[in-house]
Write a protein that holds these residues in place. Structure first.
Motif: not given
Length: 471
Positions: A417-428
């Motif tokens: 959820d934090m990653v999504a809020r910061m415009n990140g990706s859950i799989s790098a």
């Protein structure tokens, strides 16, 4: 064994011969379990084609018989993407017999290889031509080029050279109906329509079987400078990264981060390791410069870090005076996965964020996990230079299946959820596989999921390619 299964095995044997089939249960065992020991499957046969033509015949037969295929390289994946299910209905297609270096072209700076070539062997073939293939990761002695492509692997040199998507110019792929797409073009400019290559890179075997690739080569670096630094905060290391980039430019090839807990874990569980600094640091960075010739690399790195020490940006630094010292530092970084397997059960997160958001994310995620009533230790490490953190949460080795399941659900939701809020990706860089498949549905935009499913349907209408993975 049913008559249909026996008939399928007989037809596969006619294609690949006895050397290309694995039917004995003991011999199959290494193919059926992932490297981390999280997934265990079952198949009646493992088929090992010797070349692209045999692969095409195998896939065509599976297409006609609607037999699901799990393509597998070195079986070193971290997300369960190459592990079969427990139905026994799937066939593992192993590429490990396809291990030819087809061509090295030093003038074009390219190398054409079979998908089953072990990464370390590809690196060696480049060296023998006085060229450099930069993909480097802990499993390079056993992972394959095809697997690296299927997961769009990253590794420690992404900062300078990019991941596999940037390192591959062309592909050869057996499509789900057995046709062969020959895209083995060593071109850096080819503006003739949709980029099919990029569809297959990172598709985890769900659209076809990669059987060959044209890889980019680079001038062989003959000089390196390596250092280890300690800092109090992640913000300080992010600032140090910016300074090092500004001073060293493309000579900066690696900027790896390890938290104090990550380093302590390696020192405890990996033999022949020692702490680089006299006093432990909350955050550590392993920094490496490389160039085709010396050009004062060591002095350049000492200048950057000396100024950082004066400014209080880092607490201490160790400069390597030999290749042996450098190798010892890289052993610390590369030993984390091994240490985690030995130390406890781990909820793994392979996330990517804007570099400017890494410190804020870490602070918020640390606090959120500490607030949960679950015994846990955060093992935070990764490729700071490209924003890829392996923000793992280790729970006791004695945890039951239900406790692991509960902790995974809680920590995944917090972190992702934090990653999504910061415009990140859950799989790098590890792929989605089974590990993040359901999470992907939660975080991908509905339109993105719809488009990916349409592509899957167009390429694989029988849905035989690596079912249950990615989508």
């Amino acid at each position: 064994m049913s008559d249909n299964t026996q008939d399928l095995i007989a037809q596969l044997r006619a294609i690949v011969g006895d050397a290309g089939l694995v039917t004995d249960a003991d011999a199959q065992a290494p193919y059926l379990k992932d490297w981390l020991g999280k997934w265990q499957g079952r198949v009646t046969v493992v088929v090992r084609p010797a070349d692209t033509a045999q692969t095409a015949e195998v896939v065509r037969l599976c297409h006609i018989t609607h037999t699901p295929i799990v393509a597998q390289g070195g079986n070193t994946g971290m997300s369960g993407g190459g592990t079969p299910d427990d139905s026994g209905a799937q066939v593992i297609l192993s590429t490990t017999r396809m291990n030819r270096i087809r061509e090295v072209d030093p003038l074009n700076n390219t190398m054409t290889v079979d998908a089953g070539v072990i990464l370390a062997n590809a690196q060696q073939a480049a060296r023998e031509a006085d060229r450099y293939f930069p993909l480097s990761l802990g499993a390079e002695g056993s992972c394959t080029v095809g697997g690296n492509l299927a997961t769009n692997a990253g590794g420690i040199a992404v900062l300078r050279f990019g991941n596999m998507r940037e390192l591959a110019l062309g592909l050869e792929v057996v499509l789900p109906d057995g046709r062969i797409w020959n895209g083995l073009r060593g071109l850096r400019k080819d503006n003739t329509g949709y980029d099919l290559r990029d569809l297959f890179i990172g598709s985890e075997g769900t659209l076809g079987v990669i059987t060959g690739a044209v890889l980019k080569l680079f001038a062989q670096p003959h000089a390196r400078a390596t250092a280890w630094v300690g800092a109090d905060t992640l913000e300080q290391l992010v600032e140090l990264l910016a300074r090092t980039r500004a001073r060293c430019g493309e000579r900066l090839v690696a900027f790896e981060m390890m938290s104090a807990a990550s380093l302590a874990l390696v020192l405890q569980h990996v033999a022949d390791t020692r702490a680089p600094l006299a006093q432990p640091a909350a955050f550590n960075a392993l920094i490496e410069l490389a160039d085709t010739e010396d050009g004062g690399l060591q002095a350049m790195l000492e200048d950057v870090l000396g100024q950082a020490l004066e400014d209080g940006l880092v607490n201490d630094a160790m400069f390597c005076a030999s290749q042996a010292q450098s190798a010892a530092l890289w052993k610390l970084r590369e030993g984390i996965s091994q240490a985690q397997v030995r130390a406890g059960k781990v909820v793994k997160h392979d996330i990517a964020l804007p570099i400017s958001s890494l410190a804020a994310f870490t602070q918020a995620a640390d606090a959120a996990i500490a607030g949960e009533d679950i015994p846990a230790e955060i093992i935070n490490f990764g490729h700071l230079g490209d924003g890829n953190l392996h923000f793992n949460v280790m729970i006791p080795l004695s945890s039951t299946y239900e406790e692991v399941k509960h902790a995974t659900a809680v920590f995944n939701r917090l972190v992702h959820d934090m990653v999504a809020r910061m415009n990140g990706s859950i799989s790098a860089e590890h792929g989605v596989g089974q590990l993040r498949r359901d999470e992907l549905r939660h975080y991908k935009q509905p339109l993105e999921m719809e488009l990916m499913l349409r592509i899957k349907q167009a390429f694989d209408p029988n849905l035989i390619m690596n079912p249950g993975k990615l989508l």
